[in-house]
Design an enzyme around this catalytic site. Structure first.
Site: not given
Ligand code: AMP
Length: 396
Positions: A8, A91, A179, A208, A210, A239, A281, A283, A326-329, A377
């Site tokens: 990727n 990708r 996506h 995430g 994105g 974005r 971010d 977090r 990241g956020i959803g999980e 992915e």
């Molecule tokens: P991704 O692009 O899928 O890697 O997701 C990145 C996003 O997931 C970032 O905004 C991270 O802050 C968020 N993220 C990862 N772990 C957590 C968590 N435990 N709680 C809240 N957001 C998270």
């Protein structure tokens, strides 16, 4: 059968994952990334258990290019995997209207994908540069393209149309959606873990850096929030998401910004970062006591609910809502805030299940089943690459 490397590639980073293919199934072997390409690249790789197996830094005087770095990565993989590396899966952000399925890469296909660079100038050229870099150092290694647009190929025409003069649609200015590799993985996974509801009306939320939503019916995408580009739809890390085009005109006409400045503002300075002034971010926003951080999270959750409402209309109702990425999980807070706004659709979540990131977070009484499904992915790319290479062998 052998090993498959999934790539990727971005402008200054390269994420990779290596899978061993056993009976057609990808088994994770290693993964990692090279960051800061063009300046002082840094490679880090982990085995399937997360143990660091390689780390290297290059200085500027090493003049490490994408090509030399990929050559180095392939040397390392071949040194550990031996002659077993059978192909590379990429990708690729844009397949245009022609490529709905993964495809074996050759010069003819590359030329057609080059022509799509104006539709995704920030991603497509870097994706294709990685293909060419592998071609240069391993000319006989088969390569396969998997497209972020592919899963949305069959969405109804009405959901693809921008209300611009037809001549623009004829030259490709339409909604594509992105996506798609993640959504295809989620649709397949739901088929395994929830075969009954997965055949129903599903909204998947890939949240995430994105972020987008996809309406899935009978396992197929029927609508999605990203459109002509990956700028559209939800508020993202940096974005802007859906925007009144009049605001863009204002930037040009009143602020006298150049196209490059506007592009940078919309892609890199907006979204959660722009609204909070704190971070892109999630977090960091959740940990911040700055009220603007909370407002940014609230805007994110409001948009998820608002656009999920629109997709529920495209689906004619809703049976399942799935959070991923990241956020959803990982964020019970974001899931709780967006689900609270979807109560009118029959979404009711169990606070305890949500707080502990259970796979089902809705209450037994909820009309809509709400799930958390980790996306993968790279695995999807490995599956497609293995399938295409196996089919090629059978045909010959
Ligand atoms: P991704 O692009 O899928 O890697 O997701 C990145 C996003 O997931 C970032 O905004 C991270 O802050 C968020 N993220 C990862 N772990 C957590 C968590 N435990 N709680 C809240 N957001 C998270």
């Amino acid at each position: 059968m052998g090993e498959i490397l999934c790539l990727n590639a971005g402008s200054s980073s390269l994420k990779f994952a290596l899978f061993a293919i056993r009976d057609g199934e990808p088994i994770p072997a290693a993964s990692g990334k090279i960051e800061n390409i063009g300046l002082e690249p840094h490679l880090i790789a982990h085995d399937a258990k997360g143990k660091t197996i390689a780390e290297q830094r290059w200085t500027q005087s090493d003049n490490a290019t994408h090509e030399t770095l990929l050559g180095d990565l392939l040397d390392r993989i071949e040194a550990s995997a031996g002659p077993d590396l059978i192909g590379v899966g990429h990708r690729i952000v844009h397949g245009g209207i022609d490529f709905s399925e993964p495809v074996r890469l050759d010069d003819r296909v590359l030329a057609r994908l080059d022509a799509l660079c104006p539709l995704a100038p920030l991603h497509q050229p870097h994706n294709l540069a990685a293909v060419r870099a592998v071609q240069a150092v391993r000319p006989s290694l088969p390569q396969v393209a998997c497209f972020d647009t592919g899963f949305h190929h069959a969405i109804p025409a009405v959901a693809t149309r921008l209300a611009l003069p037809r001549a623009l649609e004829d030259e490709g200015v339409r909604r594509y959606g992105f996506h798609g590799i993640s959504y295809e993985y989620i649709a397949r996974k739901l088929g395994e873990i929830d075969p009954v509801l997965s055949g129903g009306r599903v909204i998947a939320a890939h949240l995430g850096n994105g972020a987008s939503l996809c309406a899935i019916k009978d396992g197929q995408s029927v609508d999605t929030t990203m459109g002509f580009t990956a700028l559209d739809g939800l508020v993202m890390g940096t974005r802007c998401g859906t925007l009144d085009p009049g605001a863009v005109l204002y930037l040009f006409q009143q602020k006298r910004m150049s196209a490059e400045q506007v592009e940078h503002l919309l892609y890199s300075e907006s979204g959660l970062l722009g609204v909070s002034g704190v971070s892109s971010d999630m977090r960091a926003l959740l940990a911040s006591d700055d009220p603007r951080a909370d407002e940014a999270i609230d805007l994110f959750a409001w948009q998820i609910a608002r656009q999920a409402g629109a997709l529920a209309s495209s689906l004619g109702g809703l049976d399942m809502l799935v959070f991923t990425a990241g956020i959803g999980e990982n964020s019970p807070e974001v899931r709780a805030r967006s689900c609270a706004r979807l109560a009118w659709l029959g979404v009711e979540i169990d606070a305890e299940a949500n707080d502990s990131n259970q796979s089902i977070i809705s209450t037994p009484a909820s009309r809509v089943t709400v799930r958390v499904v980790p996306t993968d992915e790279e695995r999807m790319i490995a599956i497609h690459t293995a399938d295409l290479l196996a089919a090629g062998k059978d045909a010959s």
